[in-house]
Design an enzyme around this catalytic site. Structure first.
Site, mmCIF file in Angstrom:
data_model
loop_
_atom_site.group_PDB
_atom_site.id
_atom_site.type_symbol
_atom_site.label_atom_id
_atom_site.label_comp_id
_atom_site.label_asym_id
_atom_site.label_seq_id
_atom_site.Cartn_x
_atom_site.Cartn_y
_atom_site.Cartn_z
ATOM 1 N N LYS A 107 -56.593 83.772 -17.047
ATOM 2 C CA LYS A 107 -56.282 85.037 -17.505
ATOM 3 C C LYS A 107 -56.099 85.817 -16.140
ATOM 4 C CE LYS A 107 -57.844 85.447 -22.313
ATOM 5 N NZ LYS A 107 -58.846 86.012 -23.070
ATOM 6 N N GLU B 297 -61.910 86.367 -26.832
ATOM 7 C CA GLU B 297 -62.331 87.528 -25.908
ATOM 8 C C GLU B 297 -61.093 88.504 -26.115
ATOM 9 O OE1 GLU B 297 -64.883 86.781 -22.517
ATOM 10 O OE2 GLU B 297 -64.263 84.501 -22.966
ATOM 11 N N ARG C 28 -59.460 70.892 -23.332
ATOM 12 C CA ARG C 28 -58.549 71.992 -23.128
ATOM 13 C C ARG C 28 -57.170 71.404 -23.084
ATOM 14 N NH1 ARG C 28 -59.826 76.037 -18.533
ATOM 15 N NH2 ARG C 28 -59.287 74.348 -17.282
#
Length: 557
Positions: A272, A35, A262
């Site tokens: 983020k 993204e 992850r």
């Protein structure tokens, strides 16, 4: 003896099983779908290496697709930085694509779902929708608009698209199962009204698809065979498949989502939102600050693509999340830099050394190796003169036999130069040593082949000719946080764990060859650490960032 065959990881095994069950090799296709709402960080390197690595292994195309469905947070700056990072890591994509390329198709499919009674326009606020979902052990409450007439939803959805309603007043929801134990299946929102300009489509759209709706359908449009994502999306997989069921054509490849763990690295955060807070509150100086866990920050700090890829290789592909020690990453960086970094002489805590019996005004150029680890690295010449700078810690007036550097009455070799003997010191009014005086053995020049040059002394120190030295700004970077998991405590702000000495700056002197070093070039400051030239450097101000220290006791398992 036949080389031992490397075992497959679980994702590779899935692909091999699919090939055995009829998937054609030329139908294999992957994608990396970031993204564009921030810079890529260390966690993304795993997804990048997995997807592009599989592309290399199976000779399959890999798309770089931007899932750009949220114009509130997305910018072209982030698109550009992501492309730069992927290229820097050494990977090549097949196509650059965007979820926004498919906005019209996604809208058309949404209209189809409404016509089939599988989606409806809800006029409730998002807070009410969230409350009605309840929890996994309690059935959700159906929206009063769930069974509104199809024609009514079609009309409202088109008017939403045309911008007739305000943000937050309506949304399009899929009609699935308000009693499902999987909360993602409780009539998820597919579209919301957002009257914000998009970085690619401008003001053409007043509604935007939610990530779950756009992501899987984009995979299908691109005919991605294996949609690989992190473990946090595992409970989204039923929704991914449900959406796919609504549009799937049996003549095409049916994409499948599979999840891997992850990568969490100690002393780093990868949220983020939290990274943006570090920037907003001036804890760091932007996304590419060398203390940031972003790829651009690691690049600026001096990490190499090879070291990061080796790190990901050592971490492996797992199904369970765990905390990876930052020491492993630093080990991989140090291991690569040891092979490729040019050895240079820089003094970061300088004190003047005068060789009293070296002729005044004389200078000579001495040969030294660029990297003893590389046979073809060659040599270069460095200037030598009567006055030098050495490290303050490399001298003591008095020291025991375990101190192998320079002391009064003791001998030491100057790297690639001569053997010198400490004679006397000069001090200021506070008793601090300002100048060291020494004598040298004229016949002891390194590499000259004389008997004196072959004489063994226990210590070798680095130095810089004072006459030729260039002043340098040295930024010693350390870990940004003082604890392994700074955001593990929900009740404690992660900013409480900021390391107040995450960067310290000193002024030093370097050999003149550092004038010609390019930004990002890996260097070893001999006996100090690994460094790289920073982008803040100018023609008169040379700035170097510490990448990692020279040694560490860590050994990978």
């Amino acid at each position: 003896m036949e080389e031992e065959k490397k075992s497959l990881n679980f994702i590779e095994q899935i692909i091999e099983d699919d090939l055995a069950n009829g998937l054609k090799r030329d139908q294999i296709r992957f994608r990396f779908p970031p993204e564009p709402n921030g810079y890529l960080h260390v966690g993304h390197t795993k997804a990048i290496c997995i997807n592009f690595g599989l592309g290399e292994k199976y000779n399959a195309p890999v798309n770089l697709r931007f899932d750009d469905t949220n114009p509130e947070k997305e910018e072209q700056e982030f698109v550009d930085s992501i492309m730069k990072d992927v290229e820097w890591l050494g990977f090549k994509w097949d196509k650059v694509l965007y979820a926004s390329d498919y906005f019209q198709q996604l809208y058309d499919w949404a209209v189809q779902l409404i016509k089939e009674g599988k989606a409806y326009v809800d006029e409730q606020p998002s807070e009410v929708i969230t409350e009605q979902r309840k929890n996994p052990t309690e059935p959700g409450v159906e929206s009063p608009y769930r069974n509104r007439p199809v024609e009514e939803s079609l009309d409202l959805f088109e008017r939403m698209k045309n911008g007739e309603f305000e943000e937050g007043t309506m949304s399009l929801r899929a009609k699935i199962d308000m009693t499902s134990p999987n909360m993602n299946m409780r009539d998820p929102v597919m579209y919301r009204i957002l009257k914000r300009p998009h970085h690619r489509t401008g003001t053409a759209w007043k509604i935007y698809p939610m990530y779950d709706w756009a992501h899987g359908e984009s995979d299908y449009i691109e005919q991605i065979s294996h949609s690989l994502c992190s473990l946090e999306f595992e409970n989204h997989r039923p929704l991914y498949d449900w959406y796919l069921d609504q549009v799937y054509d049996e003549t095409k490849v049916r994409n499948k989502q599979r999840e891997f763990a992850r990568m969490n690295v100690s002393y780093m955060i990868t949220s983020k939102r939290k990274l943006q807070r570090l920037i907003a509150e001036n804890v760091v100086n932007g996304w590419d600050d060398p203390r940031m866990p972003t790829i651009s920050g690691m690049r600026r700090k001096g990490f190499t693509p090879t070291s990061i890829r080796n790190f990901i290789e050592k971490v492996g592909v797992a199904k369970r999340e765990n905390l990876i020690e930052i020491q492993l990453l630093e080990f991989c960086v140090r291991e690569d830099l040891n092979k490729i970094a040019k050895r240079v002489m820089t003094v970061v805590d300088p004190i003047k050394l005068v060789i009293e019996n070296y002729p005044e005004g004389k200078e000579e150029w001495l040969e030294t190796e660029n990297n003893p680890e590389q046979e073809d690295a060659g040599t270069r010449e460095i200037p030598f003169s009567r006055e030098l700078y050495i490290e303050r810690e490399d001298f003591k007036e008095e020291a025991n036999n375990k101190f192998f550097r320079l002391k009064l009455g003791g001998e030491v070799r100057l790297k690639s130069a001569y053997i010198i003997k400490g004679e006397r010191v000069e001090k200021d009014e506070n008793g601090e040593i300002t100048t060291i005086y020494a004598t040298y053995d004229e016949k002891s020049k390194s590499g000259s082949g004389t008997e004196e040059s072959l004489r063994k002394v226990k210590g070798t120190i680095h130095w810089v000719s004072a006459k030729h030295a260039i002043p340098v700004e040295v930024r010693n970077y350390d870990r940004l946080f003082t604890v392994e998991q700074p955001d593990a405590e929900k009740d404690i702000d992660f900013l409480n764990f900021i390391n107040p000495e995450s960067v310290t700056t000193v002024q030093g002197f370097a050999e003149p060859s550092l004038k010609d070093v390019v930004v990002g070039e890996p260097l070893q400051f001999q006996r100090i650490g690994y460094f790289t030239k920073d982008q803040d450097s100018t023609d008169t101000n040379f700035v170097f960032n510490r990448t990692v220290t020279l040694k560490d006791s860590y050994k990978p398992e």
